[in-house]
Scaffold this active site. Structure first.
Site, PDB file in Angstrom:
ATOM      1  N   PRO A 101       0.825  -1.218   0.000  1.00  0.00           N
ATOM      2  CA  PRO A 101       0.000   0.000   0.000  1.00  0.00           C
ATOM      3  C   PRO A 101       0.854   1.261   0.000  1.00  0.00           C
ATOM      4  CG  PRO A 101      -0.778  -1.573   1.633  1.00  0.00           C
ATOM      5  CD  PRO A 101       0.549  -2.074   1.153  1.00  0.00           C
ATOM      6  N   CYS A 102       0.356   2.279  -0.679  1.00  0.00           N
ATOM      7  CA  CYS A 102       1.044   3.581  -0.701  1.00  0.00           C
ATOM      8  C   CYS A 102       0.500   4.411   0.449  1.00  0.00           C
ATOM      9  CB  CYS A 102       0.796   4.299  -2.025  1.00  0.00           C
ATOM     10  SG  CYS A 102       1.597   5.915  -2.125  1.00  0.00           S
TER      11      CYS A 102
END
Length: 434
Positions: free
Chosen positions: A85-86
């Site tokens: 995930p960013c």
């Protein structure tokens, strides 16, 4: 002695990395462990699809933070892969001097670092949205710099490239940053040390050696990405940057001011080189080549009159007066877009909202009728096999069908497996270096 690579797939989703690796060489890449966990959801649909498709590996359906150090230590993985995930990668130091996280965001990347420190794989292949290179907006380049510094501390080098899948022959205009990480004591890295030590120049960064163009040949010709995804040999508008990372990750987090990180780069021994590069494009696959025959399309995918009117509004230009929380009024403007997707072009980027009626939803116009894309067409846009996400195996062992909306969500959250295959093709060559 086997020359296969044992693989740990983190943030596995429905298995995009594994599909690409096995499409490259199923004898070379052996995925033995996988972790997938969807937070805040009772139903773990992605994991259940993965478990249905890959029953032969140890598939772990828990929050990665709950995987113990002892469990990681039992994994003799040569390669870790994952589309993480960013989030916010800010770090802080606890009262005991341990690295921590400011808040809960970003913690998942640090689980990759934890796994790397314990397992000591030869390689990692990671994937993220391309805005990672620009975040946060108030300190551009900081987040990727933190990642580079963290891997450097563990004795790894990093190469990265933003890849638009359509520019390398695929059917979707999907831009993602791929990150290749390799341990500094493997033959590939030692070979690079021997080649590039001739460029040593003292005192430009104190005791460290660096030249602005030291790794130009590597970036444009010799690196993993350069060999599989060719780029023009001159930087766009001459844009490039280089610099030395602080050895303290917390200092990088707090005080990074190294400037922009461009779409292509390499970090070795604490020094990074980054260039703005242009693709040597290959013909893309048009959307029209991957859609199903209309005789196969269920009537439920066609729009009714009310939905057609809704899309005309959503895709049309608009100016809307809005009121902010402080009472300030302003006009929100949005330009128009094509009323439907062009079948002669590669598809637009799929989002996780693909299964709902919104401005970014793919909309086809065929035989004077409007329709949504089907789950199979969404799978094809990501180079997945047809009906890959149709079934899942529940925790009770039952085989169930997955809803269309969830299948489209999976694909909006997936990666283009054809790009992974090409990365794996090149990694196999690198791993043969002795």
């Amino acid at each position: 002695m086997s020359n296969s690579l044992n693989v740990l797939e983190l943030f596995a989703g429905v298995g995009g990395f594994r599909i690409g690796l096995e499409e490259s060489n199923s004898k070379k890449y052996k995925t033995k462990w996988a972790n997938q966990w969807e937070p805040s959801k009772k139903s773990q649909d992605a994991f259940e699809v993965y478990d249905y498709q890959f029953p032969d590996s140890m598939n772990i359906n828990v929050n990665i933070e709950e995987i113990s150090d002892e469990t990681f230590a039992e994994m003799d993985a040569d390669l870790i892969v994952g589309g993480f995930p960013c989030q916010d990668y800010s770090v802080a130091r606890s009262s005991k001097g341990e690295l921590g996280i400011q808040g809960k965001k970003g913690v998942l990347f640090w689980q990759i670092i934890r796994a790397t420190e314990i397992i000591r794989p030869k390689y990692l292949i990671l994937e993220n949205v391309d805005r990672l290179l620009k975040s946060p907006t108030t300190q551009r380049g900081r987040d990727i710099a933190i990642m580079l510094a963290a891997f450097d501390q563990l004795g790894y080098s990093v190469e990265w490239r933003v890849i638009n899948a359509a520019e390398y022959g695929r059917a979707q205009r999907r831009r993602r940053v791929f990150i290749y990480v390799y341990r500094n004591d493997i033959p590939w890295a030692q070979q690079l040390d021997e080649k590039y030590e001739q460029f040593e120049q003292k005192n430009l960064f104190g005791d460290e050696a660096v030249l602005p163009n030291r790794y130009e040949e590597y970036i444009f010709k010799e690196g993993l990405f350069a060999r599989q995804f060719p780029i023009k040999e001159v930087p766009v508008k001459g844009r490039h940057a280089y610099g030395k990372l602080n050895e303290d990750v917390v200092e990088v987090s707090d005080n990074y001011s190294g400037g922009k990180m461009w779409n292509t780069g390499v970090m070795r021994h604490g020094v990074f080189y980054t260039y703005d590069t242009a693709t040597v494009e290959e013909p893309a696959t048009p959307l029209g080549e991957i859609i199903q025959d209309e005789s196969e399309i269920d009537e439920k995918y066609y729009l009714n009159d009310e939905q057609i009117v809704k899309f005309e509004y959503l895709r049309g230009p608009k100016k809307i007066q809005r009121t902010a929380g402080n009472g300030h009024t302003y006009v929100y403007s949005e330009g128009g877009m094509s009323p439907y997707d062009d079948l002669e072009l590669p598809g637009r980027t799929m989002l996780t909202s693909e299964g709902s009626v919104n401005r970014s939803t793919h909309l086809l116009y065929i035989n004077e009728r409007y329709r949504f894309i089907t789950p199979i067409e969404a799978e094809r846009l990501q180079d997945f096999p047809d009906d890959w996400t149709r079934y899942k195996k529940t925790s009770s062992g039952q085989i169930e069908e997955v809803t269309d909306r969830m299948r489209l969500f999976f694909m909006g959250n997936a990666l283009v497996t054809g790009i992974v295959k090409r990365i794996a093709d090149e990694l196999e060559k690198i791993d043969k270096i002795v």
